[in-house]
Design an enzyme around this catalytic site. Structure first.
Site, PDB file in Angstrom:
ATOM      1  N   LYS A  86      78.927  37.567  61.572  1.00  0.00           N
ATOM      2  CA  LYS A  86      79.190  38.427  60.421  1.00  0.00           C
ATOM      3  C   LYS A  86      78.574  39.789  60.686  1.00  0.00           C
ATOM      4  O   LYS A  86      77.543  39.894  61.341  1.00  0.00           O
ATOM      5  CB  LYS A  86      78.534  37.825  59.173  1.00  0.00           C
ATOM      6  CG  LYS A  86      79.072  38.375  57.870  1.00  0.00           C
ATOM      7  CD  LYS A  86      80.211  37.513  57.373  1.00  0.00           C
ATOM      8  CE  LYS A  86      80.646  37.920  55.989  1.00  0.00           C
ATOM      9  NZ  LYS A  86      81.597  36.938  55.434  1.00  0.00           N
ATOM     10  N   GLY A 186      82.672  36.762  38.342  1.00  0.00           N
ATOM     11  CA  GLY A 186      83.107  37.809  39.261  1.00  0.00           C
ATOM     12  C   GLY A 186      84.615  37.783  39.399  1.00  0.00           C
ATOM     13  O   GLY A 186      85.181  36.869  40.014  1.00  0.00           O
ATOM     14  N   VAL A 187      85.301  38.757  38.777  1.00  0.00           N
ATOM     15  CA  VAL A 187      86.763  38.763  38.832  1.00  0.00           C
ATOM     16  C   VAL A 187      87.240  39.962  39.668  1.00  0.00           C
ATOM     17  O   VAL A 187      87.943  40.842  39.193  1.00  0.00           O
ATOM     18  CB  VAL A 187      87.403  38.734  37.416  1.00  0.00           C
ATOM     19  CG1 VAL A 187      87.557  37.300  36.960  1.00  0.00           C
ATOM     20  CG2 VAL A 187      86.597  39.519  36.388  1.00  0.00           C
ATOM     21  N   GLY A 188      86.827  39.950  40.942  1.00  0.00           N
ATOM     22  CA  GLY A 188      87.221  41.001  41.883  1.00  0.00           C
ATOM     23  C   GLY A 188      88.319  40.533  42.813  1.00  0.00           C
ATOM     24  O   GLY A 188      89.280  39.897  42.375  1.00  0.00           O
ATOM     25  N   VAL A 190      88.711  38.199  44.954  1.00  0.00           N
ATOM     26  CA  VAL A 190      89.065  36.775  44.968  1.00  0.00           C
ATOM     27  C   VAL A 190      89.086  36.211  43.545  1.00  0.00           C
ATOM     28  O   VAL A 190      90.005  35.496  43.163  1.00  0.00           O
ATOM     29  CB  VAL A 190      88.083  35.960  45.835  1.00  0.00           C
ATOM     30  CG1 VAL A 190      88.478  34.491  45.828  1.00  0.00           C
ATOM     31  CG2 VAL A 190      88.055  36.490  47.269  1.00  0.00           C
ATOM     32  N   TYR A 192      89.682  37.500  40.663  1.00  0.00           N
ATOM     33  CA  TYR A 192      90.813  37.848  39.797  1.00  0.00           C
ATOM     34  C   TYR A 192      92.079  37.064  40.144  1.00  0.00           C
ATOM     35  O   TYR A 192      92.669  36.418  39.263  1.00  0.00           O
ATOM     36  CB  TYR A 192      91.074  39.363  39.793  1.00  0.00           C
ATOM     37  CG  TYR A 192      92.187  39.718  38.844  1.00  0.00           C
ATOM     38  CD1 TYR A 192      91.973  39.685  37.467  1.00  0.00           C
ATOM     39  CD2 TYR A 192      93.456  40.025  39.312  1.00  0.00           C
ATOM     40  CE1 TYR A 192      93.006  39.966  36.576  1.00  0.00           C
ATOM     41  CE2 TYR A 192      94.493  40.302  38.435  1.00  0.00           C
ATOM     42  CZ  TYR A 192      94.264  40.280  37.070  1.00  0.00           C
ATOM     43  OH  TYR A 192      95.279  40.542  36.197  1.00  0.00           O
TER      44      TYR A 192
HETATM   45  N1  PHE Z   1      85.352  37.583  54.344  1.00  0.00           N
HETATM   46  C1  PHE Z   1      86.100  36.363  54.197  1.00  0.00           C
HETATM   47  C2  PHE Z   1      85.220  35.155  54.504  1.00  0.00           C
HETATM   48  O1  PHE Z   1      84.012  35.243  54.435  1.00  0.00           O
HETATM   49  C3  PHE Z   1      87.388  36.397  54.960  1.00  0.00           C
HETATM   50  C4  PHE Z   1      87.247  36.613  56.435  1.00  0.00           C
HETATM   51  C5  PHE Z   1      87.272  35.526  57.268  1.00  0.00           C
HETATM   52  C6  PHE Z   1      87.147  37.860  56.994  1.00  0.00           C
HETATM   53  C7  PHE Z   1      87.203  35.679  58.632  1.00  0.00           C
HETATM   54  C8  PHE Z   1      87.064  38.019  58.343  1.00  0.00           C
HETATM   55  C9  PHE Z   1      87.104  36.936  59.162  1.00  0.00           C
HETATM   56  O2  PHE Z   1      85.680  34.073  54.752  1.00  0.00           O
END
Ligand code: PHE
Length: 354
Positions: A86, A186-188, A190, A192
Site C-alpha cells: 500500500k 460513511g457514505v462516500g 463505497v 454511497y
Molecule cells: N483501495 C481499494 C482496496 O483497498 C481498491 C484497490 C485494490 C486499489 C487494489 C488498488 C489496488 O481494496
C-alpha cells in the site's frame, strides 16, 4: 489514528514484519511518500494509494504498513497471484491543486522506478483524476485504460452487499434484506453506492458521515435516516457497516454497538487484535474487513485479465458473497471466529504460493 501509542519512524520501520518500507520525503510539497511492501509470496505487490493529512510522518508509515498487510490478506483470500502493499502520501496539511499534481507526478516517478515491484490504484483520498494523472507517469496503475478510469468503489460496494446478504442468511436466517436495518457509516465512494443498493433491496437504512453534504445526498435520494457521527455506535440496527476510516472497532466503541453483524468496506477496522474477542463476547458476528471489502481488488484483477464489461464485472462480485458464506460456515462448524476461519483460508493460499 489507528494506533494510540506515539511512535517514531525508526521504531515503525523496525517493528514491522513486512518485506520492505520505501520512504521518500517530497521537499516541494512537504509530504512523505511511503510504500509498504508487505508480502510478495503470491506475486508483485498491488494496493491502493491513500492521501491524507497525518499528525506525524510515522502515523502515515504505520497506516501504509497496516493497509499493506490487509492487501496481502485480501489477495490471498481471493486466491489471486498478487502480493500485498500500500502507498500513503502523508500530507502535513491540505494541498492546493497545483501542489497536489506535482506531488502525484513525483510519486508516479517513484512507482515507475520500482519497475513493477508495486502497482497501485485508487484509495481513500485519491480520485479517478489522480489515477489518470499517475498513469501518464507510470505504467503500474490499475484501472486506467486509454483515458478511461475505473472507479473501484461500486465494485467494492457490490461485494459488501453480497457479503451482508450472506451474513444475514447465516446469522439472522433471512433470505433477503427487506426490513433489515443497516447502518452505513460513511457514505462516500463505497458507502454511497452500497447504501443505494441496500435501499433498492428494501433495507431500513441509517447513515452517518462527518460530511453534511454526503448525509444530505443519502437522505434526499435514498430516503435514509441520518444519525449523528457520535451516535452511530449506539444506534440499534441489524448490521453495522463501517465504510469510512479504519480503527473504528475498539474498546470504547464495541461496548456501545447495538447490532448483530459488523460488515463493511473500511480497511483495518479493528483497532487492536483484542477487539475481535470483544465483539465475540458481545455476540456480534464480525465479517473480516479484508474478506467483505475485497470486491474492488477483485475487479482490478479481472480488468487486468481483459474483462471490460461493467455489468459482468458487477456479477463477478457474487464471488465475495460465496467467500463470506464459506468463511461463516467454516467458523460455525469449527466453533472458531470468522477471523480465524478467514485466516486459515489465507494461510492455505499463502502456503500454495510458497
Ligand atoms: N483501495 C481499494 C482496496 O483497498 C481498491 C484497490 C485494490 C486499489 C487494489 C488498488 C489496488 O481494496
Amino acid at each position: 489514528m489507528p494506533d494510540i501509542t506515539p511512535h517514531d519512524l525508526e521504531s515503525v520501520l523496525r517493528d514491522w514484519d513486512g518485506e520492505a518500507s520505501v520512504a521518500r520525503f517530497d521537499r516541494e510539497s512537504g509530504a512523505w511518500i511511503f510504500i509498504a511492501l508487505h508480502s510478495t509470496v503470491l506475486g508483485p505487490a498491488v494496493g491502493g494509494t491513500r492521501m491524507r493529512v497525518y499528525p506525524t510522518p510515522a502515523d502515515g508509515l504505520r497506516d501504509a504498513q497496516r493497509l499493506g498487510e490487509s492487501m496481502t490478506l485480501k489477495w490471498a483470500t481471493l486466491e489471486q497471484p498478487v502480493g500485498g502493499g500500500k502507498a500513503v502520501l502523508a500530507l502535513p496539511g491540505p494541498l492546493d491543486a497545483e501542489a497536489r499534481r506535482g506531488l502525484l507526478r513525483r510519486y508516479g516517478g517513484l512507482v515507475e522506478s520500482l519497475r513493477g515491484a508495486f502497482g497501485t490504484g485508487e484509495d481513500l483520498g485519491t480520485t479517478p483524476e489522480d489515477m489518470a494523472l499517475l498513469a501518464t507517469v507510470t505504467r503500474y496503475v490499475h484501472g486506467v485504460e486509454g483515458g478511461h478510469v475505473t472507479d473501484p468503489g461500486p465494485f467494492t460496494a457490490r461485494g459488501v452487499r453480497r457479503g451482508i446478504e450472506a451474513a444475514v442468511r447465516s446469522v439472522l436466517g433471512r433470505d433477503d434484506l427487506g426490513g433489515v436495518t443497516v447502518l452505513v457509516q460513511g457514505v462516500g465512494d463505497v458507502g454511497y453506492p452500497l447504501a443505494r443498493e441496500l435501499a433498492d433491496l428494501g433495507a431500513r437504512l441509517l447513515v452517518s458521515d462527518v460530511d453534511a453534504g454526503r448525509i444530505e445526498r443519502a437522505v434526499t435520494t435514498l430516503g435514509a435516516t441520518a444519525v449523528l457521527p457520535e451516535e452511530a455506535w449506539d444506534a440499534p440496527c441489524d448490521v453495522f457497516a463501517p465504510c469510512a476510516i479504519g480503527g473504528v472497532l475498539s474498546a470504547s466503541t464495541i461496548p456501545r454497538l447495538q447490532c448483530r453483524i459488523v460488515a463493511g468496506s473500511a480497511n483495518a477496522q479493528l483497532e487492536t487484535a483484542d477487539d475481535e474477542a470483544r465483539l465475540a463476547e458481545r455476540g456480534i458476528v464480525y465479517v473480516p474487513d479484508y474478506v467483505v471489502n475485497a470486491g474492488g481488488a477483485y475487479a482490478f484483477a479481472l480488468l487486468g485479465r481483459g474483462e471490460r464489461d461493467e455489468a459482468r464485472l458487477l456479477e463477478h462480485m457474487d464471488y465475495i458473497g460465496e467467500i463470506v458464506d464459506a468463511v461463516l460456515a467454516e467458523s460455525k462448524s469449527q466453533g472458531s471466529s470468522p477471523l480465524a476461519a478467514a485466516g486459515q483460508r489465507v494461510s492455505r493460499a499463502l502456503a500454495r504460493g510458497r
